[in-house]
Enzyme design. Structure first.
Site, PDB file in Angstrom:
ATOM      1  N   ARG A 167       5.125  75.112  57.823  1.00 36.55           N
ATOM      2  CA  ARG A 167       6.575  74.947  58.001  1.00 36.55           C
ATOM      3  C   ARG A 167       7.149  76.165  58.716  1.00 36.55           C
ATOM      4  O   ARG A 167       7.929  76.041  59.636  1.00 36.55           O
ATOM      5  CB  ARG A 167       7.281  74.724  56.649  1.00 36.55           C
ATOM      6  CG  ARG A 167       8.805  74.876  56.762  1.00 36.55           C
ATOM      7  CD  ARG A 167       9.600  74.190  55.670  1.00 36.55           C
ATOM      8  NE  ARG A 167       9.062  74.374  54.342  1.00 36.55           N
ATOM      9  CZ  ARG A 167       9.128  75.521  53.627  1.00 36.55           C
ATOM     10  NH1 ARG A 167       9.735  76.583  54.132  1.00 36.55           N
ATOM     11  NH2 ARG A 167       8.603  75.593  52.433  1.00 36.55           N
ATOM     12  N   TYR A 199      25.780  61.708  73.154  1.00 39.07           N
ATOM     13  CA  TYR A 199      24.882  60.733  72.530  1.00 39.07           C
ATOM     14  C   TYR A 199      25.500  60.215  71.219  1.00 39.07           C
ATOM     15  O   TYR A 199      26.091  60.986  70.463  1.00 39.07           O
ATOM     16  CB  TYR A 199      23.533  61.418  72.279  1.00 39.07           C
ATOM     17  CG  TYR A 199      22.560  60.612  71.468  1.00 39.07           C
ATOM     18  CD1 TYR A 199      22.053  59.420  71.953  1.00 39.07           C
ATOM     19  CD2 TYR A 199      22.150  61.040  70.209  1.00 39.07           C
ATOM     20  CE1 TYR A 199      21.163  58.674  71.200  1.00 39.07           C
ATOM     21  CE2 TYR A 199      21.251  60.309  69.454  1.00 39.07           C
ATOM     22  CZ  TYR A 199      20.767  59.124  69.956  1.00 39.07           C
ATOM     23  OH  TYR A 199      19.889  58.396  69.209  1.00 39.07           O
ATOM     24  N   ASP A 230      23.146  70.080  75.445  1.00 42.70           N
ATOM     25  CA  ASP A 230      22.050  69.144  75.214  1.00 42.70           C
ATOM     26  C   ASP A 230      21.506  68.806  76.607  1.00 42.70           C
ATOM     27  O   ASP A 230      22.133  68.083  77.373  1.00 42.70           O
ATOM     28  CB  ASP A 230      22.597  67.914  74.487  1.00 42.70           C
ATOM     29  CG  ASP A 230      21.531  66.874  74.201  1.00 42.70           C
ATOM     30  OD1 ASP A 230      20.491  66.876  74.881  1.00 42.70           O
ATOM     31  OD2 ASP A 230      21.752  66.041  73.307  1.00 42.70           O
ATOM     32  N   LYS A 245      12.360  62.241  74.828  1.00 46.05           N
ATOM     33  CA  LYS A 245      12.693  61.622  76.106  1.00 46.05           C
ATOM     34  C   LYS A 245      11.793  62.165  77.222  1.00 46.05           C
ATOM     35  O   LYS A 245      10.593  62.041  77.134  1.00 46.05           O
ATOM     36  CB  LYS A 245      14.187  61.835  76.380  1.00 46.05           C
ATOM     37  CG  LYS A 245      15.088  61.589  75.154  1.00 46.05           C
ATOM     38  CD  LYS A 245      15.079  60.140  74.692  1.00 46.05           C
ATOM     39  CE  LYS A 245      15.730  59.912  73.326  1.00 46.05           C
ATOM     40  NZ  LYS A 245      17.061  60.459  73.136  1.00 46.05           N
TER      41      LYS A 245
HETATM   42  C1  PLP Z   1      17.943  60.630  72.041  1.00 48.01           C
HETATM   43  C2  PLP Z   1      18.907  61.719  72.198  1.00 48.01           C
HETATM   44  C3  PLP Z   1      19.178  62.601  71.148  1.00 48.01           C
HETATM   45  C4  PLP Z   1      18.555  62.441  69.777  1.00 48.01           C
HETATM   46  O1  PLP Z   1      17.197  62.682  69.797  1.00 48.01           O
HETATM   47  P1  PLP Z   1      16.133  62.024  68.772  1.00 48.01           P
HETATM   48  O2  PLP Z   1      14.845  62.587  69.225  1.00 48.01           O
HETATM   49  O3  PLP Z   1      16.251  60.530  68.941  1.00 48.01           O
HETATM   50  O4  PLP Z   1      16.526  62.443  67.400  1.00 48.01           O
HETATM   51  C5  PLP Z   1      20.066  63.640  71.378  1.00 48.01           C
HETATM   52  N1  PLP Z   1      20.662  63.793  72.578  1.00 48.01           N
HETATM   53  C6  PLP Z   1      20.428  62.959  73.610  1.00 48.01           C
HETATM   54  C7  PLP Z   1      21.106  63.200  74.914  1.00 48.01           C
HETATM   55  C8  PLP Z   1      19.551  61.897  73.462  1.00 48.01           C
HETATM   56  O5  PLP Z   1      19.338  61.069  74.479  1.00 48.01           O
END
Ligand code: PLP
Length: 380
Positions: A46, A98, A170, A195
């Site tokens: 962890r 998001y 982000d 992604k």
């Molecule tokens: C998918 C996504 C998230 C969340 O990520 P997870 O891996 O699904 O928890 C946050 N920000 C953006 C822009 C995303 O496309």
């Protein structure tokens, strides 16, 4: 080292013990001490894990930051970053983030005494007017999900400095291949590695990159205290994905450009959202701050829910699914899928209309993608 080279070689690799060219997966919870009070650098997974460390170092280097941290999901990364705040603090967030980010801020953090203001971040005066005594953080996406709005990084960094706010981007949509927010003075970079960074739709993960020793120390403390970290095997998958990130992003973008051009002006299409189009309101800023416009294209179809449903039922090469950034092309309806967790009146306010469809353009032959869209857009 340049981007493509960092993607393949960053961190402690190849492995010291046997020379494995692929980073070993340290699938272990605990590490044997060398002596009483003396570890070999790791004691418990962890807190830290060698496979995770290589991934963290690689992402940090790609973003040009101080230190990287890998999390179980993008939301785990976001939740951990939000623990930098405390009750009574105020966040200014982009209004078209998001859906899960909106939900975390609006429906979870507010229960812990965090105040949130959602705002379109395209007007310096409006942003500065929203700054209060207790404002501590400004949170945004560019290009945003799902409207591909562009935020001016220099402006945000400047406002953040002036008002002593922590700026958090982000960077999931652009990836460091197209956008390096830290070069513009942004403090923290967040990713859903689910992604593009992983890129193959076979893992969920998140990451954070810091810019100061103080932030790095606090993030490591929070990652360990909250236990939001990524598992070794998941880290290995993301590492493998990152090795081809540059190649993939080039092709995602080339395909997305062709699709955006095709949709733009199509009879069945009302409006196309792609920052690479000269008609996009953020085109000039995007061109200035990004090396490319990315692989996401959104569009409004002519007609209402019936037209959306017909299109989504007809697609064959594109799959109807949430998520994005993988090798396979995906189509989804933000109103009922990725942004269903956003309050309906908030969706309406920010312009996520009922007839909006979001496409994640994959790595198939672009002619097959366009032919698929052509047959799915036929009005009869
Ligand atoms: C998918 C996504 C998230 C969340 O990520 P997870 O891996 O699904 O928890 C946050 N920000 C953006 C822009 C995303 O496309």
């Amino acid at each position: 080292m340049r981007f493509e080279t960092i993607s393949v070689h960053a961190g402690d690799r190849p492995d010291k013990r046997y020379g494995a060219i692929s980073v070993p997966i340290y699938q272990t919870s605990t590490f044997v001490f060398e002596d009483v009070g003396k570890t070999r650098g790791f004691d418990y997974s962890r807190t830290a894990n060698p496979t995770r460390k290589v991934l963290q170092d690689t992402i940090a280097q790609l973003e040009g930051g101080k230190a990287g941290f890998a999390f179980a999901t993008g939301m785990a990364a976001e939740a951990t970053v939000l623990h930098l705040l405390k009750a009574g603090d105020h966040i200014i967030s982009g209004d078209d983030v998001y859906g899960g980010t909106y939900r975390l801020l609006q429906n979870v953090m507010t229960d812990f005494g965090i105040e949130v203001t959602f705002l379109r971040l395209n007007d310096r005066k409006k942003i500065e007017a929203a700054v209060k005594k207790n404002t501590k953080m400004i949170w945004f996406e560019t290009p945003s999900n799902p409207l591909l709005n562009i935020v001016d990084l220099e402006m945000i960094a400047d406002i953040a400095k002036k008002h002593k706010l922590l700026s958090v981007i982000d960077n999931t949509f652009a990836t460091p291949f197209f956008l390096k927010p830290i070069e513009f003075g942004i403090d923290l970079v967040v990713h859903s590695t689910t992604k593009y960074l992983n890129g193959h739709c076979d893992v969920v993960g998140g990451a954070v990159v810091t810019t100061t020793d103080e932030l790095s120390e606090r993030m490591q403390f929070l990652l360990n205290a909250l236990g939001t970290c990524a598992a070794p095997f998941d880290c290995w998958l993301v590492l493998r994905g990152i090795e081809t990130l540059a190649c993939r992003m080039r092709q995602h973008e080339a395909n997305a450009k062709a699709v955006a051009d095709y949709l733009n002006g199509h009879r069945a299409v009302k409006k196309v959202f792609y920052p690479g189009l000269k008609t996009h309101p953020g085109h000039i800023v995007a061109k200035r701050q990004m090396k490319g416009f990315g692989g996401m294209v959104s569009f409004e179809i002519n007609g209402g829910m019936a037209a959306v449903t017909r299109f989504l039922k007809r697609i064959k090469v594109f799959s109807l699914a949430e998520s994005l950034g993988g090798v396979a092309s995906l189509a989804e309806h933000p109103g009922t899928m990725s942004h269903a967790s956003m309050a309906p009146d908030h969706r309406k306010k920010v312009g996520i209309n009922e007839n909006l469809i979001r496409l994640s353009i994959g790595l198939e032959n672009v002619d097959d993608l366009i032919e698929d869209l052509e047959q799915a857009l036929k009005q009869r």
